[in-house]
Write an enzyme that holds these catalytic residues in place. Structure first.
Site, PDB file in Angstrom:
ATOM      1  N   ASP A 266      -6.399  -4.876  71.340  1.00 11.34           N
ATOM      2  CA  ASP A 266      -7.787  -5.026  71.755  1.00 11.34           C
ATOM      3  C   ASP A 266      -8.360  -6.325  71.186  1.00 11.34           C
ATOM      4  O   ASP A 266      -8.189  -6.635  70.008  1.00 11.34           O
ATOM      5  CB  ASP A 266      -8.597  -3.829  71.254  1.00 11.34           C
ATOM      6  CG  ASP A 266      -9.979  -3.781  71.849  1.00 11.34           C
ATOM      7  OD1 ASP A 266     -10.106  -3.947  73.074  1.00 11.34           O
ATOM      8  OD2 ASP A 266     -10.942  -3.574  71.094  1.00 11.34           O
TER       9      ASP A 266
ATOM     10  N   GLU B 257      -5.168  -7.711  75.499  1.00 13.33           N
ATOM     11  CA  GLU B 257      -6.471  -7.498  76.142  1.00 13.33           C
ATOM     12  C   GLU B 257      -7.165  -8.844  76.170  1.00 13.33           C
ATOM     13  O   GLU B 257      -7.703  -9.305  75.167  1.00 13.33           O
ATOM     14  CB  GLU B 257      -7.268  -6.455  75.354  1.00 13.33           C
ATOM     15  CG  GLU B 257      -8.597  -6.060  76.012  1.00 13.33           C
ATOM     16  CD  GLU B 257      -9.739  -6.977  75.632  1.00 13.33           C
ATOM     17  OE1 GLU B 257     -10.141  -7.805  76.485  1.00 13.33           O
ATOM     18  OE2 GLU B 257     -10.218  -6.868  74.503  1.00 13.33           O
TER      19      GLU B 257
ATOM     20  N   ASP C 236     -14.293   1.207  78.693  1.00  5.47           N
ATOM     21  CA  ASP C 236     -15.614   0.597  78.546  1.00  5.47           C
ATOM     22  C   ASP C 236     -16.353   0.469  79.873  1.00  5.47           C
ATOM     23  O   ASP C 236     -17.537   0.099  79.877  1.00  5.47           O
ATOM     24  CB  ASP C 236     -15.495  -0.790  77.916  1.00  5.47           C
ATOM     25  CG  ASP C 236     -15.263  -0.735  76.420  1.00  5.47           C
ATOM     26  OD1 ASP C 236     -15.667   0.262  75.791  1.00  5.47           O
ATOM     27  OD2 ASP C 236     -14.679  -1.684  75.863  1.00  5.47           O
TER      28      ASP C 236
END
Length: 482
Positions: free
Chosen positions: A283, A330, A383
């Protein structure tokens, strides 16, 4: 059994965190979900970080980068262990069951199980001992953050820590036991998934929570003052999700100190993740090239600065130690050419999110025609809103534009976008379970920039229609992802 190399063939995946299972644990529902995935031809199960969470339940702000979340332990599976015996505690009282389990394991577990526990504690000692003391102290001080503890504990004075360890031995034993049971239950579930041809796709946040065992145990690796308080913090400038950026509240790394130690801290972190998962999403990958530094007293993330990070040196070290790593970068948001070079230098797949594809011009990298093989395509992530929630908020003109870009498919949303994801040239296509279930915004997992009401969604088995697995399998077969 799945192959060790996850990026050589096309895969279809579903994103569902363990907490979104009906029982929110590693018990029977998790195995039933694996059976559903196998029936549907799905070969990747993506989950969020598995660590112990704070009160806000965010898996991206965990109390440890190594530990598993004890709340994911299946109490039903625990009490069915042959050494547990009769359960005197109500299964709704998680703490009482785990305490009882810890006591009975010490008395009744056979020699092989005791040896397994001893080996676990020995192999994981590089993080486990700090963690169990941290959690015992945190419980003793009413779950207050470590940087609010008495100064001698904050500064880890040796004699004070030794005395605390002697006083809190019972709590530390329970914490060790919990971690042993978590890793044992997770390992069983992962093996079950792997034997059904399913890879576990995990998630590793780049940064570490301020209130964590990791920062307390090794403060020299983080941007703190002598009392453990933040001087600067991590975040991102204004973007798609927030006009004022995001203040994450994480300490930043003291990269000079970490690099001087040969990146041992990161080698240990990767060791744990490779034990838990077959594929690992990093991430906020762009933070390994440059990260956004915000003053700790700033009210928003608008004002900050980009600072270079030693990502190239780190990944060379990781590869030298572990070989080629099954990592996904990511790389969403504002990505510079330097970040792309770092990603491509190590042949890491990036991410394409279809909900981002329909703004801008023909060079939008998320448009289906701009996808590349070495990437993972998503309809949306944890998200994002669900497909239906997102699509229904668009203007009529914008909805028409989306359908035009997709070639006016016969199927309505969400299946039009799901079909597009599976059709992509991307080797991996992952769809959130909420989209497979055709849910609206009520199924949203997280709204970035907010702390209330997130991470609580879970499905129930009645939402899965009798023909759903067959419908997904037809897509998997049609687009060579079986």
């Amino acid at each position: 059994m799945v192959k060790a190399e996850p990026f050589r063939q096309r895969h279809g995946g579903i994103l569902l965190h363990v907490t979104s299972l009906p029982s929110s644990d590693l018990g029977a529902d998790a195995y039933r979900f694996v059976d559903f995935l196998a029936e549907a031809g799905i070969t990747v199960w993506q989950v969020l970080p598995l660590g112990p969470t704070h009160e806000d339940l965010s898996p991206y702000q965990c109390l440890s980068v190594h530990a598993g979340n004890p709340k994911l332990i299946s109490l039903q599976a625990l009490v069915e262990e042959p050494w547990f015996g009769v359960c005197d505690a109500d299964l709704a009282d998680r703490k009482a069951v785990l305490q009882q389990g810890c006591r009975r394991f010490a008395i009744y577990a056979n020699q092989a199980m005791q040896a397994e526990f001893t080996a676990f504690c020995r192999d994981q000692a590089f993080w486990l001992e700090d963690y169990v003391l941290f959690q015992a102290l945190r419980e003793t001080y009413g779950n207050t953050p470590w940087f609010e503890w008495p100064q001698k504990l904050r500064r880890r004075e040796e004699q004070v820590l030794k005395a605390a360890g002697q006083e809190l031995g019972t709590l530390m034993d329970r914490n060790r036991f919990e971690q042993f049971i978590f890793f044992r239950q997770w390992s069983r579930l992962k093996n079950y998934a792997n034997w059904h041809g399913i890879l576990i796709f995990g998630d590793m946040p780049i940064f570490v929570a301020h209130d964590s065992a990791d920062v307390w145990a090794q403060p020299e690796y983080f941007t703190l003052d002598k009392d453990g308080q933040l001087t600067v913090m991590a975040g991102v400038p204004p973007d798609y999700f927030s006009a004022t950026g995001q203040r994450w509240g994480n300490p930043l790394y003291q990269w000079d100190a970490i690099e001087a130690d040969g990146f041992c801290w990161w080698l240990g972190r990767m060791r744990t993740q490779l034990k838990l998962c077959d594929i690992i999403r990093i991430d906020h990958f762009r933070g390994f090239e440059s990260y956004w530094e915000i003053s700790a007293d700033a009210e928003t993330a608008v004002k900050g600065r980009w600072i270079k990070a030693p990502g190239e040196a780190l990944f060379h070290t990781l590869e030298a130690y572990y070989g080629a790593l099954p990592l996904v970068a990511e790389d969403l948001g504002t990505i510079t050419p330097e970040v792309e070079v770092l990603r491509d230098q190590f042949h890491l797949p990036g991410m394409k999110v279809l909900q981002f594809a329909f703004d801008g011009g023909s060079d939008n990298p998320y448009l289906p025609e701009n996808h590349v093989e070495n990437c993972v395509v998503y309809t949306g992530t944890h998200d994002n809103d669900t497909i239906l929630g997102w699509f229904n908020r668009l203007s009529e003109e914008k909805r028409h534009w989306v359908y035009e870009c997709l070639g006016f498919p016969a199927e309505p949303m969400p299946w039009a976008l799901i079909n597009c994801a599976f059709q992509s040239v991307a080797r991996h296509a992952v769809v959130p379970m909420q989209d497979i279930l055709e849910l609206g915004s009520e199924g949203r997992m997280n709204l970035p920039g907010t702390i209330e009401g997130n991470w609580r969604w879970r499905f129930n088995w009645s939402q899965i229609k009798p023909d759903l697995a067959a419908r997904v399998r037809r897509l998997v077969e049609r687009y060579d992802r079986l």
